[in-house]
Motif scaffolding. Structure first.
Motif, PDB file in Angstrom:
ATOM      1  N   VAL A  59     -24.022  16.522  15.930  1.00 51.75           N
ATOM      2  CA  VAL A  59     -24.142  15.191  16.517  1.00 51.75           C
ATOM      3  C   VAL A  59     -23.676  14.201  15.463  1.00 51.75           C
ATOM      4  CG1 VAL A  59     -25.701  13.450  17.446  1.00 51.75           C
ATOM      5  CG2 VAL A  59     -26.041  15.873  18.020  1.00 51.75           C
ATOM      6  N   ASP A  60     -22.502  13.620  15.659  1.00 54.23           N
ATOM      7  CA  ASP A  60     -21.913  12.713  14.676  1.00 54.23           C
ATOM      8  C   ASP A  60     -22.106  11.246  15.033  1.00 54.23           C
ATOM      9  OD1 ASP A  60     -21.017  14.732  13.010  1.00 54.23           O
ATOM     10  OD2 ASP A  60     -19.076  14.910  14.012  1.00 54.23           O
ATOM     11  N   ASP A  61     -22.897  10.977  16.065  1.00 54.03           N
ATOM     12  CA  ASP A  61     -23.147   9.606  16.482  1.00 54.03           C
ATOM     13  C   ASP A  61     -24.109   8.950  15.498  1.00 54.03           C
ATOM     14  OD1 ASP A  61     -23.724   7.229  17.718  1.00 54.03           O
ATOM     15  OD2 ASP A  61     -24.451   8.115  19.591  1.00 54.03           O
TER      16      ASP A  61
ATOM     17  N   VAL B  76     -35.094  11.771  22.300  1.00 55.70           N
ATOM     18  CA  VAL B  76     -34.751  10.825  21.242  1.00 55.70           C
ATOM     19  C   VAL B  76     -33.353  10.231  21.406  1.00 55.70           C
ATOM     20  CG1 VAL B  76     -36.384  11.612  19.504  1.00 55.70           C
ATOM     21  CG2 VAL B  76     -34.201  12.803  19.749  1.00 55.70           C
ATOM     22  N   TYR B  77     -32.449  10.975  22.003  1.00 59.37           N
ATOM     23  CA  TYR B  77     -31.122  10.453  22.352  1.00 59.37           C
ATOM     24  C   TYR B  77     -30.447  11.452  23.296  1.00 59.37           C
ATOM     25  CZ  TYR B  77     -29.961  13.457  18.310  1.00 59.37           C
ATOM     26  OH  TYR B  77     -29.890  14.491  17.414  1.00 59.37           O
ATOM     27  N   PRO B  78     -29.497  10.987  24.100  1.00 62.11           N
ATOM     28  CA  PRO B  78     -28.827  11.878  25.055  1.00 62.11           C
ATOM     29  C   PRO B  78     -27.823  12.793  24.356  1.00 62.11           C
ATOM     30  CG  PRO B  78     -27.891   9.680  25.200  1.00 62.11           C
ATOM     31  CD  PRO B  78     -29.060   9.577  24.266  1.00 62.11           C
ATOM     32  N   LEU B  79     -27.655  13.984  24.915  1.00 55.14           N
ATOM     33  CA  LEU B  79     -26.694  14.957  24.407  1.00 55.14           C
ATOM     34  C   LEU B  79     -25.520  15.098  25.360  1.00 55.14           C
ATOM     35  CD1 LEU B  79     -29.108  17.835  23.294  1.00 55.14           C
ATOM     36  CD2 LEU B  79     -27.907  16.223  21.803  1.00 55.14           C
ATOM     37  N   LYS B  80     -24.378  15.483  24.811  1.00 55.91           N
ATOM     38  CA  LYS B  80     -23.208  15.767  25.629  1.00 55.91           C
ATOM     39  C   LYS B  80     -23.248  17.189  26.181  1.00 55.91           C
ATOM     40  CE  LYS B  80     -20.247  12.517  23.136  1.00 55.91           C
ATOM     41  NZ  LYS B  80     -19.021  12.327  22.307  1.00 55.91           N
TER      42      LYS B  80
ATOM     43  N   LYS C 144     -31.858  18.737  26.517  1.00 55.92           N
ATOM     44  CA  LYS C 144     -32.387  17.452  26.092  1.00 55.92           C
ATOM     45  C   LYS C 144     -32.808  17.551  24.637  1.00 55.92           C
ATOM     46  CE  LYS C 144     -34.051  15.522  30.489  1.00 55.92           C
ATOM     47  NZ  LYS C 144     -35.229  14.983  31.210  1.00 55.92           N
ATOM     48  N   GLN C 145     -32.554  16.493  23.879  1.00 55.81           N
ATOM     49  CA  GLN C 145     -32.941  16.447  22.475  1.00 55.81           C
ATOM     50  C   GLN C 145     -34.282  15.744  22.359  1.00 55.81           C
ATOM     51  OE1 GLN C 145     -31.126  18.069  20.456  1.00 55.81           O
ATOM     52  NE2 GLN C 145     -31.518  17.402  18.368  1.00 55.81           N
TER      53      GLN C 145
END
Length: 262
Positions: A55-57, A241-245, A250-251
């Motif tokens: 996850v590079d966001d 905690v944040y959406p995943l692609k 789910k994270q």
């Protein structure tokens, strides 16, 4: 069986432990083939291949650090441990916010990529020494606030005993084979201070929950006596905690606290 284990490791998880034919790196005779397979996976990622679990966001890293600082009772800079870190951008981001960061990973190319995040033209800012007891290479940034251990997360490291305010675990717990959770959590219980926190991100899966890695992880899995439950108490769930692609995943985030040592 070894090939099957290797395929599981390189397909998904962030973990970069030195796996062997039936255990951990304390039996190092079959260390090299597994390590090289994982290194090849990292080379593929770093050369533009599929991102796999990464996850590079930067927003995700900001979110993680906000959850961590909100859960602590001090406004002072934190000493944070990032086990099985790969080249996670969280390390540089938390350092840039004034915190003291230590990361551990066994793949040299992953930690090289991490050092480049601090400035590709500033590699002279880093110095390296051999870790005590054959524990690999230790890289230190001239700021004194960033240390990278190029070696095995599961090695005993007396110099890290009771050293950290917080552990940042992104997917490492859920990527481990089930029999490796106990020694992993044991090391973290040694490294974190009494009353210190673990911020852990795990996957929740819509289907295939009995298979892994990545494993579907719930609160009860974290609190097994053979996992974090032996030395940590549950503080709270952070939900997604944040959406995943990645479809079907789910994270999820959780906060745990180290019990006071007797």
């Amino acid at each position: 069986a070894t090939l099957q284990l290797l395929l599981l490791i390189v397909t998904y998880p962030q973990t970069t432990l030195s796996f062997t034919n039936g255990g951990l790196s304390n039996n190092r005779r079959n260390h090299t083939p597994i390590k090289m397979g994982w290194s090849e996976t990292w080379n593929d990622i770093l050369n533009g291949g599929p991102k796999r679990w990464k996850v590079d966001d930067i927003n995700a890293k900001q979110t993680a650090l906000t959850h961590i600082t909100d859960a602590t009772s001090s406004d002072a800079p934190l000493r944070i441990l990032c086990p099985l870190a790969g080249d996670d951008q969280f390390v540089y981001y938390a350092w840039s916010q004034g915190h003291d960061i230590t990361a551990i990973d066994i793949v040299p190319d992953a930690l090289k990529a991490m050092r480049f995040q601090f400035g590709e033209n500033n590699q002279e800012d880093w110095s390296s020494t051999s870790s005590n007891g054959g524990g690999g290479v230790v890289w230190k940034h001239k700021s004194g606030r960033a240390t990278l251990y190029e070696g095995d997360m599961l090695m005993k490291r007396p110099e890290l005993q009771s050293s950290f305010d917080v552990v940042y675990d992104k997917d490492s717990f859920g990527a481990l084979n089930l029999d490796m959770r106990r020694p992993y959590c044991q090391r973290l219980s040694e490294f974190v201070k009494s009353d210190g926190l673990v911020y852990v991100e795990v996957k929740n899966k819509e289907s295939g929950r009995e298979f892994g890695p990545p494993y579907h992880v719930e609160k009860n899995d974290l609190l097994e006596e053979s996992s974090f439950g032996g030395a940590f108490d549950y503080v709270k769930s952070l939900g997604e905690v944040y959406p995943l692609k990645m479809g079907g995943f789910k994270q999820m985030g959780h906060i745990l606290r180290r019990r006071l040592r007797k």
